[in-house]
Design a protein around this motif. Structure first.
Motif, short mmCIF file in Angstrom:
data_model
loop_
_atom_site.label_atom_id
_atom_site.label_comp_id
_atom_site.label_asym_id
_atom_site.label_seq_id
_atom_site.Cartn_x
_atom_site.Cartn_y
_atom_site.Cartn_z
N GLU A 21 0.32 -1.11 -0.07
CA GLU A 21 0.05 0.04 0.11
C GLU A 21 0.96 1.40 0.05
O GLU A 21 2.30 1.41 0.42
CB GLU A 21 -1.03 -0.22 1.16
N ARG A 22 0.63 2.24 -0.50
CA ARG A 22 1.18 3.87 -0.12
C ARG A 22 0.53 4.08 0.23
O ARG A 22 -0.94 4.50 1.54
CB ARG A 22 0.70 4.34 -1.69
N VAL A 23 1.64 4.80 1.58
CA VAL A 23 1.06 5.51 3.18
C VAL A 23 1.17 6.35 2.46
O VAL A 23 0.36 7.40 2.75
CB VAL A 23 2.17 4.87 4.14
N ALA A 24 2.35 7.24 1.76
CA ALA A 24 1.61 8.81 2.41
C ALA A 24 3.53 8.84 1.21
O ALA A 24 4.52 8.23 1.12
CB ALA A 24 2.00 8.92 3.89
N THR A 25 3.15 10.49 0.50
CA THR A 25 3.89 10.84 -0.41
C THR A 25 4.59 12.26 -0.20
O THR A 25 3.61 12.64 -0.08
CB THR A 25 3.99 10.51 -2.17
N SER B 294 -6.62 5.30 4.41
CA SER B 294 -6.26 4.89 5.30
C SER B 294 -5.60 5.31 6.60
O SER B 294 -5.67 5.26 7.69
CB SER B 294 -6.33 3.23 5.56
N VAL B 295 -5.22 6.60 5.98
CA VAL B 295 -3.98 7.18 7.16
C VAL B 295 -4.55 8.01 7.16
O VAL B 295 -3.77 9.23 8.03
CB VAL B 295 -1.81 6.06 6.75
N LYS B 296 -4.78 8.82 6.24
CA LYS B 296 -5.13 10.43 6.40
C LYS B 296 -5.92 10.97 7.67
O LYS B 296 -6.57 10.17 8.52
CB LYS B 296 -6.39 10.31 5.91
N GLY B 297 -4.89 11.64 8.26
CA GLY B 297 -5.26 12.19 9.51
C GLY B 297 -5.14 11.74 10.68
O GLY B 297 -5.25 11.80 11.57
N ARG B 298 -4.03 10.47 10.43
CA ARG B 298 -3.55 9.77 11.18
C ARG B 298 -2.25 9.77 11.16
O ARG B 298 -1.23 10.23 11.99
CB ARG B 298 -3.78 8.61 11.78
N PHE B 299 -1.46 10.09 10.05
CA PHE B 299 0.03 9.84 10.19
C PHE B 299 0.18 11.89 8.95
O PHE B 299 -0.41 12.19 8.34
CB PHE B 299 0.44 9.38 8.95
N THR B 300 1.43 11.94 9.91
CA THR B 300 2.28 13.02 8.59
C THR B 300 3.58 12.37 8.04
O THR B 300 4.19 11.91 8.85
CB THR B 300 1.88 14.21 9.93
N ILE B 301 3.67 13.00 6.84
CA ILE B 301 4.87 12.74 6.15
C ILE B 301 6.06 14.47 6.50
O ILE B 301 5.32 15.91 5.67
CB ILE B 301 4.74 12.40 4.23
N ASN C 3 18.75 15.28 5.00
CA ASN C 3 18.71 14.64 3.65
C ASN C 3 17.05 13.04 4.73
O ASN C 3 17.88 12.40 3.94
CB ASN C 3 19.70 14.28 3.21
N THR C 4 16.52 14.11 5.44
CA THR C 4 15.95 12.73 6.17
C THR C 4 14.42 13.15 5.80
O THR C 4 13.59 14.17 5.91
CB THR C 4 16.23 12.32 7.37
N LEU C 5 13.90 11.79 5.64
CA LEU C 5 12.48 11.69 6.09
C LEU C 5 11.65 11.29 6.99
O LEU C 5 12.39 10.47 6.90
CB LEU C 5 11.47 11.22 4.40
N TYR C 6 10.56 11.65 7.23
CA TYR C 6 10.00 11.34 8.57
C TYR C 6 8.61 10.66 8.13
O TYR C 6 7.94 11.25 7.23
CB TYR C 6 10.18 12.31 9.10
N LEU C 7 7.62 9.46 9.40
CA LEU C 7 6.81 9.45 8.69
C LEU C 7 6.02 9.38 10.47
O LEU C 7 6.72 8.82 11.62
CB LEU C 7 6.31 8.41 8.81
N GLN C 8 4.87 10.17 10.88
CA GLN C 8 5.04 10.40 12.78
C GLN C 8 3.48 9.97 12.07
O GLN C 8 2.38 10.16 11.82
CB GLN C 8 4.55 11.86 12.89
N MET C 9 3.27 8.81 13.34
CA MET C 9 1.88 8.06 12.89
C MET C 9 1.20 8.59 14.16
O MET C 9 1.98 7.85 15.04
CB MET C 9 2.19 6.13 12.75
N ASN C 10 -0.02 9.02 14.28
CA ASN C 10 -0.48 8.96 15.44
C ASN C 10 -1.62 7.91 15.66
O ASN C 10 -1.94 7.34 15.02
CB ASN C 10 -0.95 10.10 15.85
#
Length: 124
Positions: A46-50, A63-70, A77-84
């Motif tokens: 699944e694609r989570v976020a881009t 399925s992750v809208k409103g809960r995850f933040t990219i 040069n770092t990418l994050y994914l905050q998952m709440n």
């Protein structure tokens, strides 16, 4: 040589939070797409976020809208994914990926460079 390395996975209870990190190396300072994807225990990818690195345009799976933040830290040069508010159905192997931007939406790209993945397990 492009290298992608994820970290930050783990086991949490439902309702908890995790933050994933992804360090990119060997990528020239060009506009690029970056994203998080996951493979579920059922082997569904699944694609989570881009994220479009220069335009900061983001997209999320339904399925992750409103809960995850990219987000990104460009100097690092770092990418994050905050998952709440994690749910058991968020369980899976999470992968970071990048691709050079050629126009259009990063959500539609086939990504060339992938990390090894980091496991996220959410228990009920």
């Amino acid at each position: 040589q492009v290298q992608v390395m994820e970290s930050g996975g783990g086991s949490v209870q439902a309702g908890g939070s995790l933050r994933l990190s992804c360090v990119l190396s060997g990528v020239t300072d060009r506009n690029k797409c970056m994203g998080w994807f996951r493979q579920t225990p059922e082997k569904r990818r699944e694609r989570v976020a881009t994220l479009n690195a220069h335009g900061y345009v983001t997209s999320y799976g339904d399925s992750v809208k409103g809960r995850f933040t990219i987000s990104q830290d460009r100097p690092k040069n770092t990418l994050y994914l905050q998952m709440n508010n994690l749910k058991p159905e968020d369980t899976g192997m999470y992968y970071c990926a990048t691709e050079y931007y050629r126009g259009g939406s990063c959500a539609q790209y086939d990504y060339s460079y992938w990390g090894q993945g980091t496991q996220v397990t959410v228990s009920s």
